[in-house]
Design a protein around this motif. Structure first.
Motif, PDB file in Angstrom:
ATOM      1  N   VAL A  59       0.836  -1.210   0.000  1.00 56.47           N
ATOM      2  CA  VAL A  59       0.000   0.000   0.000  1.00 56.47           C
ATOM      3  C   VAL A  59       0.864   1.251   0.000  1.00 56.47           C
ATOM      4  N   PHE A  60       1.882   1.287   0.855  1.00 57.92           N
ATOM      5  CA  PHE A  60       2.711   2.484   0.966  1.00 57.92           C
ATOM      6  C   PHE A  60       3.644   2.647  -0.231  1.00 57.92           C
ATOM      7  N   VAL A  61       4.118   1.549  -0.795  1.00 58.46           N
ATOM      8  CA  VAL A  61       4.937   1.654  -2.007  1.00 58.46           C
ATOM      9  C   VAL A  61       4.130   2.309  -3.125  1.00 58.46           C
ATOM     10  N   PHE A  62       2.868   1.909  -3.259  1.00 56.37           N
ATOM     11  CA  PHE A  62       1.997   2.512  -4.279  1.00 56.37           C
ATOM     12  C   PHE A  62       1.827   4.011  -4.021  1.00 56.37           C
ATOM     13  N   ILE A  63       1.569   4.385  -2.752  1.00 54.27           N
ATOM     14  CA  ILE A  63       1.381   5.805  -2.414  1.00 54.27           C
ATOM     15  C   ILE A  63       2.653   6.604  -2.683  1.00 54.27           C
ATOM     16  N   ILE A  64       3.800   6.075  -2.250  1.00 49.52           N
ATOM     17  CA  ILE A  64       5.082   6.785  -2.423  1.00 49.52           C
ATOM     18  C   ILE A  64       5.419   6.932  -3.902  1.00 49.52           C
ATOM     19  N   MET A  65       5.228   5.869  -4.666  1.00 56.79           N
ATOM     20  CA  MET A  65       5.531   5.928  -6.097  1.00 56.79           C
ATOM     21  C   MET A  65       4.642   6.935  -6.812  1.00 56.79           C
ATOM     22  N   CYS A  66       3.356   6.963  -6.460  1.00 57.87           N
ATOM     23  CA  CYS A  66       2.427   7.918  -7.092  1.00 57.87           C
ATOM     24  C   CYS A  66       2.816   9.360  -6.792  1.00 57.87           C
ATOM     25  N   THR A  67       3.075   9.662  -5.520  1.00 58.10           N
ATOM     26  CA  THR A  67       3.413  11.046  -5.145  1.00 58.10           C
ATOM     27  C   THR A  67       4.731  11.493  -5.778  1.00 58.10           C
ATOM     28  N   ILE A 143       9.276  10.320 -27.444  1.00 58.33           N
ATOM     29  CA  ILE A 143       9.208  11.077 -26.191  1.00 58.33           C
ATOM     30  C   ILE A 143      10.096  10.432 -25.123  1.00 58.33           C
ATOM     31  N   SER A 144      10.128   9.111 -25.090  1.00 59.04           N
ATOM     32  CA  SER A 144      10.978   8.418 -24.110  1.00 59.04           C
ATOM     33  C   SER A 144      12.451   8.751 -24.331  1.00 59.04           C
ATOM     34  N   LEU A 145      12.880   8.726 -25.592  1.00 64.09           N
ATOM     35  CA  LEU A 145      14.273   9.073 -25.904  1.00 64.09           C
ATOM     36  C   LEU A 145      14.560  10.530 -25.556  1.00 64.09           C
ATOM     37  N   PHE A 146      13.615  11.414 -25.908  1.00 62.89           N
ATOM     38  CA  PHE A 146      13.796  12.837 -25.637  1.00 62.89           C
ATOM     39  C   PHE A 146      13.903  13.101 -24.142  1.00 62.89           C
ATOM     40  N   LEU A 147      13.005  12.470 -23.362  1.00 65.38           N
ATOM     41  CA  LEU A 147      13.021  12.673 -21.917  1.00 65.38           C
ATOM     42  C   LEU A 147      14.302  12.133 -21.292  1.00 65.38           C
ATOM     43  N   SER A 148      14.791  11.016 -21.811  1.00 65.59           N
ATOM     44  CA  SER A 148      16.031  10.444 -21.275  1.00 65.59           C
ATOM     45  C   SER A 148      17.186  11.417 -21.433  1.00 65.59           C
ATOM     46  N   PHE A 149      17.351  11.934 -22.673  1.00 60.60           N
ATOM     47  CA  PHE A 149      18.436  12.889 -22.916  1.00 60.60           C
ATOM     48  C   PHE A 149      18.217  14.198 -22.160  1.00 60.60           C
ATOM     49  N   MET A 182      12.303   7.168 -12.314  1.00 64.97           N
ATOM     50  CA  MET A 182      12.406   5.744 -12.636  1.00 64.97           C
ATOM     51  C   MET A 182      11.038   5.148 -12.943  1.00 64.97           C
ATOM     52  N   VAL A 183      10.019   5.566 -12.198  1.00 63.11           N
ATOM     53  CA  VAL A 183       8.663   5.077 -12.457  1.00 63.11           C
ATOM     54  C   VAL A 183       8.204   5.507 -13.846  1.00 63.11           C
ATOM     55  N   ILE A 184       8.495   6.771 -14.212  1.00 64.68           N
ATOM     56  CA  ILE A 184       8.107   7.269 -15.541  1.00 64.68           C
ATOM     57  C   ILE A 184       8.814   6.486 -16.636  1.00 64.68           C
ATOM     58  N   PHE A 185      10.123   6.251 -16.480  1.00 66.49           N
ATOM     59  CA  PHE A 185      10.885   5.527 -17.497  1.00 66.49           C
ATOM     60  C   PHE A 185      10.425   4.070 -17.602  1.00 66.49           C
ATOM     61  N   ILE A 186      10.165   3.442 -16.457  1.00 70.49           N
ATOM     62  CA  ILE A 186       9.709   2.047 -16.474  1.00 70.49           C
ATOM     63  C   ILE A 186       8.331   1.944 -17.133  1.00 70.49           C
ATOM     64  N   ALA A 188       7.079   4.005 -19.382  1.00 69.71           N
ATOM     65  CA  ALA A 188       7.254   4.229 -20.816  1.00 69.71           C
ATOM     66  C   ALA A 188       7.831   2.993 -21.492  1.00 69.71           C
ATOM     67  N   ASN A 189       8.814   2.358 -20.846  1.00 70.58           N
ATOM     68  CA  ASN A 189       9.438   1.160 -21.406  1.00 70.58           C
ATOM     69  C   ASN A 189       8.432   0.010 -21.515  1.00 70.58           C
ATOM     70  N   ASN A 190       7.599  -0.160 -20.505  1.00 69.94           N
ATOM     71  CA  ASN A 190       6.581  -1.212 -20.538  1.00 69.94           C
ATOM     72  C   ASN A 190       5.531  -0.943 -21.613  1.00 69.94           C
ATOM     73  N   SER A 191       5.216   0.327 -21.830  1.00 72.37           N
ATOM     74  CA  SER A 191       4.260   0.680 -22.879  1.00 72.37           C
ATOM     75  C   SER A 191       4.828   0.360 -24.260  1.00 72.37           C
ATOM     76  N   VAL A 192       6.129   0.637 -24.462  1.00 66.49           N
ATOM     77  CA  VAL A 192       6.772   0.308 -25.732  1.00 66.49           C
ATOM     78  C   VAL A 192       6.770  -1.203 -25.950  1.00 66.49           C
ATOM     79  N   ARG A 193       7.075  -1.950 -24.894  1.00 68.41           N
ATOM     80  CA  ARG A 193       7.074  -3.419 -25.000  1.00 68.41           C
ATOM     81  C   ARG A 193       5.686  -3.955 -25.288  1.00 68.41           C
ATOM     82  N   PHE A 194       4.663  -3.256 -24.809  1.00 64.75           N
ATOM     83  CA  PHE A 194       3.289  -3.680 -25.068  1.00 64.75           C
ATOM     84  C   PHE A 194       3.010  -3.715 -26.567  1.00 64.75           C
ATOM     85  N   PHE A 195       3.503  -2.722 -27.291  1.00 63.42           N
ATOM     86  CA  PHE A 195       3.320  -2.693 -28.745  1.00 63.42           C
ATOM     87  C   PHE A 195       4.205  -3.722 -29.441  1.00 63.42           C
ATOM     88  N   GLU A 196       5.384  -3.977 -28.894  1.00 66.93           N
ATOM     89  CA  GLU A 196       6.335  -4.869 -29.552  1.00 66.93           C
ATOM     90  C   GLU A 196       6.080  -6.339 -29.258  1.00 66.93           C
TER      91      GLU A 196
END
Length: 277
Positions: A59-67, A143-149, A182-186, A188-196
């Motif tokens: 429960v707290f991991v979810f709250i901390i990650m969201c905030t 957008i993922s590449l742009f945000l990374s750089f 890290m949550v944003i990058f993960i 985005a990465n999972n969304s890309v894998r969803f298409f692939e």
């Protein structure tokens, strides 16, 4: 008495967060959640056992990650938003949109080639439709590449703290920011894998689009069975999809003309033979 204590607690909580920038308020909420988790986890462990501590942890991991994620998104969006007011950025964005669409076309063609085994240009309508379907994926990759750089450059080469708020947050702020990024990058990465992923919902939709837009049950070719669909790919050839096995193969379209001509020719030869030629 209860009302007085309640008002004191509320006032103290408001004073703890007032004066900070909005993203810092989310970071501070993430830090407060960490401390709250430690206290509640110890109490839960002593009172109920390890099993309930795991529930509290989730429960707290979810709250901390969201905030932390909301805080990081707000913090990095502010300088990016200012770019949209620049004319040169609008031109760059327009040129980038063309490149993104071309990338979407290439992904569409690659999918058709992998799925059907034929040249994507032979299934032009399906290629056009899939190019639009793959646009979200192409923008997500861009957008993922742009945000990374952007994040790496902004974090290491440009002084980041340019806040105009009354108070600045120190201490665990950088850990909260790192967690949010890290949550944003993960995500985005999972969304890309969803298409692939070849077994994902997106891939199943893309396959259905190819079949529904290019392959038909009725054909003028005589060598298409009842359990097969055919697509005319020109020059007398058809691409055949077997609905039972889910496989494709290319064949020559049999119009039944050759067999009829051969029959006529054989009859003519027989007549000539009887006449003594």
């Amino acid at each position: 008495m209860y009302k007085k204590v309640k008002n004191i607690v509320i006032e103290k909580a408001v004073s703890e967060f007032s004066g900070y920038a909005l993203h810092d308020q989310f970071y501070k909420a993430g830090m407060a959640s960490c401390w709250a988790y430690m206290a509640i986890a110890v109490i839960t462990l002593l009172s109920f056992g390890q099993e309930y501590v795991d529930i509290v942890f989730k429960v707290f991991v979810f709250i901390i990650m969201c905030t932390c994620t909301i805080g990081a998104a707000l913090e990095f969006w502010s300088p990016i938003k200012l770019l949209f007011e620049k004319t040169w950025f609008k031109w760059v964005l327009g040129a980038l949109s063309i490149l993104v669409y071309k990338y979407s076309e290439s992904q569409s063609d690659d999918f058709i080639n992998q799925f059907t085994g034929i040249d994507p240009s032979l299934l032009s309508f399906a290629s056009s439709v899939l190019s639009a379907i793959y646009l979200p994926y192409s923008w997500l990759v861009t957008i993922s590449l742009f945000l990374s750089f952007y994040v790496i450059f902004h974090w290491f080469f440009i002084p980041f703290e340019k806040t105009t708020s009354e108070r600045t947050l120190d201490g665990f702020k950088y850990a909260m920011r790192f967690m949010g990024l890290m949550v944003i990058f993960i995500a985005a990465n999972n969304s890309v894998r969803f298409f692939e992923d070849p077994d994902s919902f997106a891939s199943m939709v893309a396959k259905e689009i190819v079949i529904k837009t290019e392959y038909f049950p009725k054909s003028h070719c005589k060598n298409v069975a009842a359990n097969q669909l055919a697509a005319d790919i020109g020059r007398g050839y058809i691409s055949v999809f077997n609905r039972n096995s889910g496989s494709f193969h290319t064949d020559i379209c049999d119009l039944g003309i050759i067999s009829q001509s051969t029959t006529r020719l054989s009859a003519s030869d027989a007549q000539k033979a009887r006449a003594g030629y």
